[in-house]
Write an enzyme that holds these catalytic residues in place. Structure first.
Site, short mmCIF file in Angstrom:
data_model
loop_
_atom_site.label_atom_id
_atom_site.label_comp_id
_atom_site.label_asym_id
_atom_site.label_seq_id
_atom_site.Cartn_x
_atom_site.Cartn_y
_atom_site.Cartn_z
N SER A 1 -21.95 -19.40 -107.91
CA SER A 1 -22.23 -18.00 -108.21
C SER A 1 -22.00 -17.77 -109.71
O SER A 1 -21.21 -18.47 -110.33
CB SER A 1 -21.27 -17.12 -107.41
OG SER A 1 -21.18 -15.84 -107.98
N SER A 2 -22.67 -16.76 -110.25
CA SER A 2 -22.52 -16.48 -111.68
C SER A 2 -21.09 -16.04 -112.02
O SER A 2 -20.70 -16.04 -113.19
CB SER A 2 -23.51 -15.41 -112.13
OG SER A 2 -23.37 -14.25 -111.36
N CYS A 3 -20.29 -15.67 -111.01
CA CYS A 3 -18.92 -15.23 -111.29
C CYS A 3 -17.97 -16.38 -111.62
O CYS A 3 -16.80 -16.16 -111.92
CB CYS A 3 -18.36 -14.39 -110.15
SG CYS A 3 -18.01 -15.35 -108.68
N TYR B 1 -12.57 -16.26 -105.31
CA TYR B 1 -13.89 -16.80 -104.93
C TYR B 1 -14.39 -17.76 -106.01
O TYR B 1 -14.90 -18.85 -105.71
CB TYR B 1 -14.85 -15.63 -104.76
CG TYR B 1 -16.25 -16.00 -104.40
CD1 TYR B 1 -16.58 -16.41 -103.11
CD2 TYR B 1 -17.28 -15.93 -105.34
CE1 TYR B 1 -17.89 -16.74 -102.77
CE2 TYR B 1 -18.58 -16.25 -105.02
CZ TYR B 1 -18.89 -16.65 -103.73
OH TYR B 1 -20.18 -16.97 -103.40
N LYS C 1 -15.36 -21.78 -105.85
CA LYS C 1 -16.67 -22.29 -106.24
C LYS C 1 -16.55 -23.32 -107.37
O LYS C 1 -17.30 -24.31 -107.39
CB LYS C 1 -17.59 -21.14 -106.64
CG LYS C 1 -18.01 -20.27 -105.46
CD LYS C 1 -18.87 -21.07 -104.51
CE LYS C 1 -19.38 -20.28 -103.31
NZ LYS C 1 -20.15 -21.12 -102.38
N HIS D 1 -22.32 -6.20 -101.21
CA HIS D 1 -22.60 -6.14 -102.65
C HIS D 1 -23.25 -4.79 -102.98
O HIS D 1 -23.67 -4.05 -102.10
CB HIS D 1 -23.54 -7.28 -103.05
CG HIS D 1 -22.88 -8.62 -103.00
ND1 HIS D 1 -23.02 -9.48 -101.93
CD2 HIS D 1 -22.08 -9.26 -103.89
CE1 HIS D 1 -22.32 -10.59 -102.16
NE2 HIS D 1 -21.73 -10.48 -103.33
O1 GFB Z 1 -22.21 -6.32 -106.23
P1 GFB Z 1 -20.78 -6.04 -106.45
O2 GFB Z 1 -19.97 -5.65 -105.28
O3 GFB Z 1 -20.03 -7.28 -107.06
O4 GFB Z 1 -20.60 -4.85 -107.53
P2 GFB Z 1 -19.95 -8.03 -108.48
C1 GFB Z 1 -21.31 -4.79 -108.72
C2 GFB Z 1 -21.03 -3.50 -109.45
O5 GFB Z 1 -21.57 -2.41 -108.68
C3 GFB Z 1 -19.57 -3.15 -109.71
C4 GFB Z 1 -20.63 -1.35 -108.63
O6 GFB Z 1 -19.45 -2.60 -110.99
C5 GFB Z 1 -19.30 -2.07 -108.66
O7 GFB Z 1 -18.26 -1.16 -109.03
N1 GFB Z 1 -20.86 -0.54 -107.44
C6 GFB Z 1 -21.26 0.76 -107.44
C7 GFB Z 1 -20.72 -0.91 -106.15
N2 GFB Z 1 -21.33 1.25 -106.20
C8 GFB Z 1 -21.01 0.22 -105.37
C9 GFB Z 1 -20.92 0.14 -103.95
O8 GFB Z 1 -21.14 1.08 -103.19
N3 GFB Z 1 -20.57 -1.09 -103.45
C10 GFB Z 1 -20.33 -2.17 -104.26
N4 GFB Z 1 -20.00 -3.34 -103.69
N5 GFB Z 1 -20.37 -2.09 -105.60
C11 GFB Z 1 -19.51 -9.99 -106.85
C12 GFB Z 1 -18.35 -10.93 -106.72
O9 GFB Z 1 -19.23 -9.34 -108.03
O10 GFB Z 1 -20.77 -10.59 -106.98
C13 GFB Z 1 -18.64 -12.12 -105.94
O11 GFB Z 1 -17.24 -10.19 -106.27
C14 GFB Z 1 -19.99 -12.73 -106.24
O12 GFB Z 1 -17.62 -13.04 -106.13
C15 GFB Z 1 -21.06 -11.70 -106.21
O13 GFB Z 1 -19.96 -13.37 -107.48
C16 GFB Z 1 -22.43 -12.24 -106.61
O14 GFB Z 1 -21.30 -8.36 -109.02
O15 GFB Z 1 -19.05 -7.32 -109.39
#
Ligand code: GFB
Length: 298
Positions: A93-95, A122, A126, A165
């Site tokens: 993953s890009s993280c 995570y 990875k 996500h």
């Molecule tokens: O996609 P996401 O949950 O994960 O969140 P990451 C991306 C951004 O969207 C963050 C915002 O800045 C969140 O605060 N966001 C806004 C929200 N509203 C929402 C919402 O309702 N739900 C969620 N989930 N986010 C993940 C990693 O990171 O990405 C994993 O935790 C993995 O390890 C994955 O790498 C691809 O992009 O921040």
């Protein structure tokens, strides 16, 4: 989501596809996984299985994300080796890249600095998977390759509001806000972080391309080539769904990393480009979501 997209994509390749549903094979069970791989002896293994989730799930369950992913990787990669598998594709993953690495993120930025805390567990799992693939390559000469995709989306994603996500979570929020005639839709964080989204069908196509054309120890990035802010994504999703209410931001929720745009020079040099524009991918994903929604089968 990625596994089923790979099965759809591989259907046109004239290969026999071996899959095993979770209720028949727990990939954390090293004995059962080794037995299965020794039994079927595949020519290649694509390891898309993982414990995944959005920023909320990652931050709340670091022990689960670390232990489940280490266990799955360990069982599948060591089992593949023991079964004589020559070619294996491991998905990261890009993280995995440092929180403050130079953008766009090149593959050689790996381990050059501290990770983003919300998904450190995570990412560590990875990174261990990448290192295990590299170790097998170096010690035994096996062709085990690691692929680092950006944020993926599409059919068969998880649409749970707390653990999903951002893209599926906002799609479901917008859908329910429209249905229930709500005035506001709440977006976590500030809306300023940037994310790169690739449709899972494009990702599966890239993975098959990498499987055929790439054979190096260094990981290879798979991305869309451009990113959007979370607020731009929210507006786009509201437009796709047809929700015209107000968007508000919940600053008590974490932003996570500010940006993680992947450099895809290496993948482009292999002749691969994405085909599905974000707007089109959102339209078809929303159609899929609506078909599942009333059955609550998402
Ligand atoms: O996609 P996401 O949950 O994960 O969140 P990451 C991306 C951004 O969207 C963050 C915002 O800045 C969140 O605060 N966001 C806004 C929200 N509203 C929402 C919402 O309702 N739900 C969620 N989930 N986010 C993940 C990693 O990171 O990405 C994993 O935790 C993995 O390890 C994955 O790498 C691809 O992009 O921040």
């Amino acid at each position: 989501m990625v596994g089923s997209a790979l099965v759809r994509r591989l259907a046109v390749e004239g290969c026999e596809i071996l899959t095993r549903p979770r209720d028949l094979l727990d990939l954390q069970d090293v004995v059962a996984t080794h037995r299965y791989l020794a039994d079927v002896r595949p020519d290649a293994v694509l390891l898309a299985a993982a414990k995944v989730g959005g920023i909320g799930a990652n931050a709340a369950q670091p022990a689960t994300f670390l232990s489940h992913n280490l266990a799955i990787q360990h069982a599948v990669i060591t089992g593949a080796f023991q079964a004589g598998v020559e070619k294996l594709l491991f998905l990261g993953s890009s993280c995995i890249y440092p929180k403050h690495a130079t953008q766009p993120l090149r593959e050689d930025a790996l381990m050059a600095g501290p990770l983003e805390p919300t998904n450190e567990a995570y990412a560590i799992a990875k990174i261990a998977g990448i290192k295990l693939c590299q170790a097998y390559r170096s010690q035994y000469g096996t062709d085990y390759v690691s692929v680092m995709p950006c944020n993926l989306y599409g059919p068969c994603d998880t649409f749970d509001l707390e653990t999903a996500h951002v893209l599926p979570a906002l799609m479901r929020k917008a859908h329910e806000a429209k249905r229930n005639a709500l005035d506001v839709l709440t977006v976590w964080g500030t809306g300023t972080p940037r994310r790169e989204f690739l449709h899972v069908n494009d990702a599966a196509d890239a993975l098959v391309h990498v499987l055929k054309t790439y054979s190096e120890a260094q990981p290879i990035n798979v991305g869309a080539g451009h990113d959007v802010t979370v607020s731009e994504l929210a507006e786009l999703i509201c437009d796709v769904v047809g929700y015209a209410g107000r968007i508000i931001y919940d600053h008590t929720r974490p932003d996570g990393t500010a940006r993680k745009l992947l450099s895809c020079d290496r993948l482009r040099a292999l002749g691969w480009r994405p085909r599905i524009a974000l707007r089109d991918g959102l339209d078809s994903t929303y159609q899929w979501f609506q078909e599942q929604y009333d059955d609550h089968a998402y």
